[in-house]
Scaffold this active site. Structure first.
Site, short mmCIF file in Angstrom:
data_model
loop_
_atom_site.label_atom_id
_atom_site.label_comp_id
_atom_site.label_asym_id
_atom_site.label_seq_id
_atom_site.Cartn_x
_atom_site.Cartn_y
_atom_site.Cartn_z
N LYS A 53 -29.61 21.12 12.66
CA LYS A 53 -29.19 22.46 13.07
C LYS A 53 -30.32 23.46 12.84
O LYS A 53 -30.59 24.32 13.68
CB LYS A 53 -27.92 22.87 12.30
CG LYS A 53 -26.69 22.10 12.78
CD LYS A 53 -25.49 22.25 11.86
CE LYS A 53 -24.37 21.29 12.31
NZ LYS A 53 -23.21 21.27 11.44
N GLN A 97 -21.30 23.49 5.87
CA GLN A 97 -21.28 22.10 6.32
C GLN A 97 -20.13 21.35 5.65
O GLN A 97 -19.99 21.36 4.43
CB GLN A 97 -22.63 21.43 5.98
CG GLN A 97 -22.77 20.02 6.51
CD GLN A 97 -22.74 19.95 8.03
OE1 GLN A 97 -23.36 20.74 8.73
NE2 GLN A 97 -21.98 19.00 8.57
N ASP A 120 -18.79 28.40 13.63
CA ASP A 120 -18.13 27.09 13.83
C ASP A 120 -16.74 27.28 14.45
O ASP A 120 -16.14 26.31 14.92
CB ASP A 120 -17.98 26.36 12.48
CG ASP A 120 -18.93 25.18 12.36
OD1 ASP A 120 -19.47 24.74 13.41
OD2 ASP A 120 -19.13 24.70 11.23
#
Ligand code: NDP
Length: 295
Positions: A53, A97, A120
């Site tokens: 990422k 994460q 997200d």
């Protein structure tokens, strides 16, 4: 022979678009968009995902910061880190994460992220907006699937879509997106899961079949009607006879490809799209696209 829908190629185009968007943003604002990533613990797969990422961000000009906390970090420490980032105007996007260590409540952590920085799309506020059709952050994988259909000239409107899987990050949001009364949606959606009594009965009626179950190669030619579009979200590492391992999807590619009109490969299908959509969402965050609705 099915059309192979290359996520690698589509994602490359999206990255180029984001790169030019970033350049315009930098010219106007005098700074880069910023994405902060929080990694708790030392899960090797998570470490790899976070590095990918950050690499993607660097490629398009987004500034990324990886904050690592030890596996012993308390929930309070994690929440403190998020609070700092929520208050920092240079941090446009925040990503935690997953999975988190077991002693940390994932739902509490995700709820702590400012919904306007929730790239997200896992915050309940953004999940709710998706459900009722308001603009908000859409989780990257379902957003990537819809985008790859669109860019491949496949319109779900009026089609029957079967989604195998109902997780909060893939199956459910994807089913919602495809059923919505808007461009890229308007499909009739069947959501299948482990409680579905006759899976093939539903998948065989699908014009578009999405496999997101996390079961290696479970979708075979017995589940697919001729001419269907098959999107394979699955990423499963399996052992091989020689002791090595390889990554396969949820679709048994060799038996399904001759039947399908179009199909995504694994790797190189939905995976790169997920990564590209994170960059798109970070640009939305930097531009404050959803800010007014999030306050
Ligand atoms: P989850 O394990 O959270 O959810 C799997 C879903 O599939 C559940 O709803 C489960 O049903 C359903 N399911 C499992 N087995 C069956 C079965 N035999 N028949 C019907 N339904 C079944 O997984 P995720 O949604 O997180 O991920 C799914 C897959 O996609 C994984 O392989 C994952 O690695 C991959 N993935 C890929 C991404 C990408 O970028 N390409 C991103 C995210 C995930 P139930 O609810 O009843 O348990």
């Amino acid at each position: 022979m099915a059309q192979i829908i290359s996520g690698n190629i589509i994602a490359r185009t999206i990255r180029q678009e984001v790169q030019s968007d970033v350049a315009t943003y930098r010219k106007g604002k005098g700074r880069n968009p910023g994405l902060n990533l929080l990694l708790v613990g030392d899960n090797p797969a998570s470490e790899l995902y976070v590095k990918f990422k950050a690499k993607d961000c660097a490629e398009v000009g987004i500034t990324s910061v990886i904050q690592r906390l030890p596996v012993t970090a308390s929930q309070a420490e994690v929440l403190r880190c998020i609070e700092e980032w929520n208050a920092n105007p240079d941090v446009h996007g925040i990503l935690v994460q997953l999975p988190l260590p077991r002693h940390i409540n994932e739902h509490v952590v995700l709820r702590h992220i400012d919904p306007a920085k929730d790239v997200d799309g896992f915050h309940p506020e953004n999940a709710g907006k998706l459900l009722i059709g308001l603009p908000g952050f859409i989780p990257c994988t379902p957003a990537g699937v819809v985008e790859m259909l669109h860019r491949s000239g496949i319109n779900p409107a009026g089609k029957h879509v079967a989604v195998v899987g109902r997780s909060n990050i893939v199956g459910k949001p994807l089913a919602m997106l495809l059923a919505q009364k808007r461009k890229g949606g308007n499909a009739t959606v069947t959501m299948c899961h482990t409680g579905t009594s006759d899976l093939a009965h539903h998948t065989l009626r699908a014009d578009i079949l999405v496999a997101a179950a996390g079961v290696p190669e479970m979708i075979t030619n017995q589940h697919v009607q001729p001419g269907a579009v098959v999107i394979d979200v699955g990423i499963n590492r399996v052992q091989m006879h020689d002791g090595g391992s390889k990554v396969v999807g949820d679709v048994h590619f060799a038996s399904v490809e001759p039947l399908a009109s179009a199909i995504t490969p694994v790797p190189g299908g939905v995976g790169p799209m997920t990564r590209a959509m994170l960059l798109v969402n970070t640009m939305f965050a930097a531009k404050g696209t959803f800010l007014s609705e999030s306050r």
